[in-house]
Enzyme design. Sequence first.
Site, PDB file in Angstrom:
ATOM      1  N   ARG A 165       1.023  -1.364  -0.170  1.00 31.77           N
ATOM      2  CA  ARG A 165       0.154  -0.233  -0.009  1.00 31.77           C
ATOM      3  C   ARG A 165       0.441   1.267   0.004  1.00 31.77           C
ATOM      4  O   ARG A 165       0.290   2.117  -0.247  1.00 31.77           O
ATOM      5  CB  ARG A 165      -0.777   0.219   1.274  1.00 31.77           C
ATOM      6  CG  ARG A 165      -1.949   0.656   1.012  1.00 31.77           C
ATOM      7  CD  ARG A 165      -2.972   0.785   2.294  1.00 31.77           C
ATOM      8  NE  ARG A 165      -2.390   0.584   3.408  1.00 31.77           N
ATOM      9  CZ  ARG A 165      -2.245   0.023   4.348  1.00 31.77           C
ATOM     10  NH1 ARG A 165      -3.128  -1.237   4.548  1.00 31.77           N
ATOM     11  NH2 ARG A 165      -1.920  -0.294   5.236  1.00 31.77           N
ATOM     12  N   TYR A 200     -16.161  20.887 -10.019  1.00 32.85           N
ATOM     13  CA  TYR A 200     -16.843  19.483 -10.289  1.00 32.85           C
ATOM     14  C   TYR A 200     -17.930  19.568  -9.064  1.00 32.85           C
ATOM     15  O   TYR A 200     -17.929  19.059  -7.549  1.00 32.85           O
ATOM     16  CB  TYR A 200     -15.955  18.517 -10.018  1.00 32.85           C
ATOM     17  CG  TYR A 200     -16.468  17.317 -10.516  1.00 32.85           C
ATOM     18  CD1 TYR A 200     -16.384  16.688 -11.794  1.00 32.85           C
ATOM     19  CD2 TYR A 200     -16.085  16.597  -9.764  1.00 32.85           C
ATOM     20  CE1 TYR A 200     -16.942  15.587 -11.961  1.00 32.85           C
ATOM     21  CE2 TYR A 200     -15.972  14.675 -10.208  1.00 32.85           C
ATOM     22  CZ  TYR A 200     -16.925  14.433 -10.792  1.00 32.85           C
ATOM     23  OH  TYR A 200     -17.108  13.037 -10.953  1.00 32.85           O
ATOM     24  N   ASP A 214      -7.677  22.199  -8.486  1.00 35.50           N
ATOM     25  CA  ASP A 214      -8.208  21.133  -9.825  1.00 35.50           C
ATOM     26  C   ASP A 214      -7.561  21.186 -11.139  1.00 35.50           C
ATOM     27  O   ASP A 214      -8.661  21.993 -12.009  1.00 35.50           O
ATOM     28  CB  ASP A 214      -9.862  21.011  -9.551  1.00 35.50           C
ATOM     29  CG  ASP A 214     -10.347  19.239 -10.408  1.00 35.50           C
ATOM     30  OD1 ASP A 214      -9.316  19.318 -11.273  1.00 35.50           O
ATOM     31  OD2 ASP A 214     -11.212  18.551 -10.107  1.00 35.50           O
ATOM     32  N   LYS A 271      -8.133  11.797 -16.586  1.00 38.93           N
ATOM     33  CA  LYS A 271      -9.140  12.225 -18.251  1.00 38.93           C
ATOM     34  C   LYS A 271      -7.612  11.855 -18.944  1.00 38.93           C
ATOM     35  O   LYS A 271      -7.644  10.604 -19.193  1.00 38.93           O
ATOM     36  CB  LYS A 271      -9.493  13.511 -18.081  1.00 38.93           C
ATOM     37  CG  LYS A 271     -10.489  13.300 -16.439  1.00 38.93           C
ATOM     38  CD  LYS A 271     -11.181  12.864 -16.754  1.00 38.93           C
ATOM     39  CE  LYS A 271     -12.672  12.987 -15.705  1.00 38.93           C
ATOM     40  NZ  LYS A 271     -13.380  12.231 -15.484  1.00 38.93           N
TER      41      LYS A 271
END
Length: 397
Positions: free
Chosen positions: A62, A117, A189, A214
């Site tokens: 992790r 967003y 962002d 994206k």
Amino acid sequence: MKSSKDDEQSPRLEPETALVTRGRDTEAQKGFVNPPVVHGSTVLYPTAADLHAHRGEFQYGRHGTPTTRALQDALKALEGPQCAGVGLAPSGLAAISTTLLAVLKAGDHVLVCDNAYRPTRNFCNGLLSRYGVETTFYDPFIGAGIAALIKPNTRAVVTEAPGSQSFEMPDIPAIAAAAHAHGALVIDDNTWATPLFHRSLDQGVDISIQAATKYIGGHSDIMFGTISANAKAWPVIAETIRLLGVCAGPDDVYLALRGLRTLAVRLNQHHRSGLEMARWLATRPEVSRVLHPGLQSDPGHAIWKRDFTGASGLFSIVLKPAPQKAVDAMLDSLKLFGMGFSWGGFESLAVPFDCSEYRTATTWAPGGPTVRLHIGLENVDDLKADLDRGFAVFNAA
Ligand SMILES: Cc1ncc(COP(=O)(O)O)c(C=O)c1O
């Protein structure tokens, strides 16, 4: 290129070169160009003494693998000298929520742009509100005027550059100056431009977020998020990632790294095709306005020119007043533009949207139906012909 160990002595490279060369260690990769996709949880220690001391390059799946390190090194080089570390998350939204949980606590106040967003808004109005954090939404064009909204307990200001439906371009340096004067952190962002076209950490942003789903992934086949932070913000981001157990799957890490290698060539094409389509759409009688900061007519154009080196393929159009059924008939008739909510892949997309459903600090009244377009990597003449046919259906409906 033989080897590209990322050390302090590495020369400063232009972004396109850094994208191709950084995060690669030919020797460690046994001569292969790419790092292995390490699927791993347990990391074995050679001796009990090493185990007691948690000594080793990697300690636990992790917390990082050779694959995650390669991606982090490459992204760090792209973000520029202000970047102290890059955290990886299983989605763009997870990168945003992890960041907000890292920098805010009960009793704090956060300022969020009104064009954020929508799930970012939902996170603030939902989980953060339940945890005792107050959110105020602000006009994305506020600039230095943000100072008037800052309270003694304001810990962070969230920007989105530009808003991913309505494309207002914020004045980030002005917002950052006001936020820093009051000790607040700035979280951006930066998914639309990516660090290739907008080095937000160089412009006063403390934490720059990518929905790497994206453009970094670039092929519509992964969910991924990244959190790049400067030296001031990185310790709390790194600590929170560890405390929450945030990590991403190895195959998605690898695909993000693979996408990154071709980001420059893809994004430059999205830039060219997007602007050409935006200019063409601005001449269409069915379109009353094109919302694209790369157009001279756009209210955010001067800021875009000052702070960005390019535009991606995502922008919106406002259609002449028409019933929604005419818009839907047009969308249904398109052959090359698909209808879907993510973006940043190789394919073109068209989705209707309505910001008036959720805005609280500003009024959204564009004067006609709105459609967001993602201009993919197809030939622009084919895309124009597809929209041309769609407009004929729109006019006839
Ligand atoms: C601007 C922006 N930020 C963040 C996200 C969230 O990314 P993800 O879908 O990877 O959670 C999206 C997704 O559409 C987005 O458009």
